[in-house]
Design an enzyme around this catalytic site. Structure first.
Site, short mmCIF file in Angstrom:
data_model
loop_
_atom_site.label_atom_id
_atom_site.label_comp_id
_atom_site.label_asym_id
_atom_site.label_seq_id
_atom_site.Cartn_x
_atom_site.Cartn_y
_atom_site.Cartn_z
N ASP A 1 -8.94 47.40 67.30
CA ASP A 1 -9.97 47.28 65.97
C ASP A 1 -10.14 48.99 65.68
OD1 ASP A 1 -9.77 44.45 66.06
OD2 ASP A 1 -11.57 44.37 67.07
N THR B 1 -7.04 29.45 57.96
CA THR B 1 -7.75 29.51 56.72
C THR B 1 -7.49 30.64 56.16
OG1 THR B 1 -9.66 30.26 57.74
CG2 THR B 1 -9.58 28.04 57.72
N ASN B 2 -7.42 31.93 56.70
CA ASN B 2 -6.96 33.15 56.17
C ASN B 2 -5.72 32.98 55.44
OD1 ASN B 2 -9.27 35.43 56.23
ND2 ASN B 2 -9.21 34.46 58.09
N HIS C 1 -10.75 41.41 60.72
CA HIS C 1 -11.81 41.32 61.97
C HIS C 1 -13.11 40.90 61.17
CE1 HIS C 1 -13.48 41.70 65.76
NE2 HIS C 1 -14.42 42.26 65.10
N GLU D 1 -2.98 51.92 67.88
CA GLU D 1 -2.74 51.69 69.19
C GLU D 1 -4.20 51.08 69.94
OE1 GLU D 1 -1.50 54.24 67.64
OE2 GLU D 1 0.75 54.45 68.16
N GLU E 1 -17.39 34.26 52.17
CA GLU E 1 -17.83 35.26 51.13
C GLU E 1 -17.15 36.63 51.62
OE1 GLU E 1 -22.03 35.81 51.69
OE2 GLU E 1 -22.63 33.57 51.23
N ALA E 2 -16.56 36.73 52.64
CA ALA E 2 -15.48 37.91 52.85
C ALA E 2 -14.25 38.00 53.33
CB ALA E 2 -16.56 38.85 54.11
#
Ligand code: GAR
Length: 208
Positions: free
Chosen positions: A151, A13-14, A110, A148, A179-180
């Site tokens: 996240d 979806t992204n 993320h 490296e 929403e984000a």
């Protein structure tokens, strides 16, 4: 023109949000050169094909070990000579050699407000399960450069999303996407494509 490779593992979806944003010119100066998946069953590959974008799969199962897979993956990626690698729900750990070679040229989405609910073990629905378990009232999504660590790279954009009392992980995941994620990922690519993102001392500086 920024040439982009989008790496995916699942529904995509992204990826779709990026394709749509290029079509409606929310993202400018950008073309997707290739979509690469580690998972042959990823619906994201179908989304790419439907839009006439080259879609390739490199499955770890076809290689003797992780080392061989990592090398084949990097060779495949290199062959497209892209300017930016976008991890859009790509659930493979990026090997250090690739991080170094593509320094500040790999971005990831993320589904939480980093540094909360991130790092090893936090991916997909597990992030939203963690959020609900802890009872935080605000969550969100983060687009960051990949370094490296897991996240830990410089943060480009974040957007907050409210948690509701009767949320399930699935409902919350969908709200965070709508929403984000589907907003900040295209926005981050557009900023990079138009030369507005710099990394200074491990922090992102954006010029509008
Ligand atoms: C998205 O929610 C993305 O943020 C997450 O996986 C989902 C992929 O959905 N990524 C991570 O958890 C990375 N740690 P999509 O395939 O529909 O874009």
């Amino acid at each position: 023109m920024l040439k982009v490779a989008v790496c995916v593992s699942g529904g995509g979806t992204n990826l779709q949000a990026i394709i749509d944003a290029i079509d409606n010119k929310t993202i400018t100066n950008t073309e997707i050169s290739v979509v690469i998946s580690n998972n042959p069953g990823a619906y994201a590959l179908e989304r790419a094909k439907k839009h006439g974008i080259e879609a390739v799969c490199i499955s770890p199962k076809e290689y003797a070990d992780r080392e061989a897979f990592n090398q084949a993956f990097l060779e495949k990626l290199d062959s497209y000579q892209v300017d930016l690698v976008v991890l859009a729900g790509f659930l493979v750990v990026i090997p250090e050699i690739m991080v170094k070679k593509y320094k500040n040229r790999i971005i990831n989405i993320h589904p939480s407000l980093i540094p909360s609910f991130c790092g090893t073990g936090y991916y997909g629905l597990k992030v939203h399960e963690g959020v609900l378990k802890r009872g935080v009232k605000v969550t969100g999504a983060t687009v960051h450069f990949v370094d490296e660590g897991t996240d830990t790279g410089p943060i480009i954009l974040q957007k907050a999303v409210l948690v509701k009392q009767d949320d399930t992980p699935e409902i919350l995941q969908r709200r965070v996407m709508e929403e984000a994620e589907w907003k900040i990922m295209p926005k981050a690519i557009d900023l990079i494509a138009n030369g507005k993102v710099k990394v200074v001392d491990h922090k992102v500086v954006i010029s509008e």
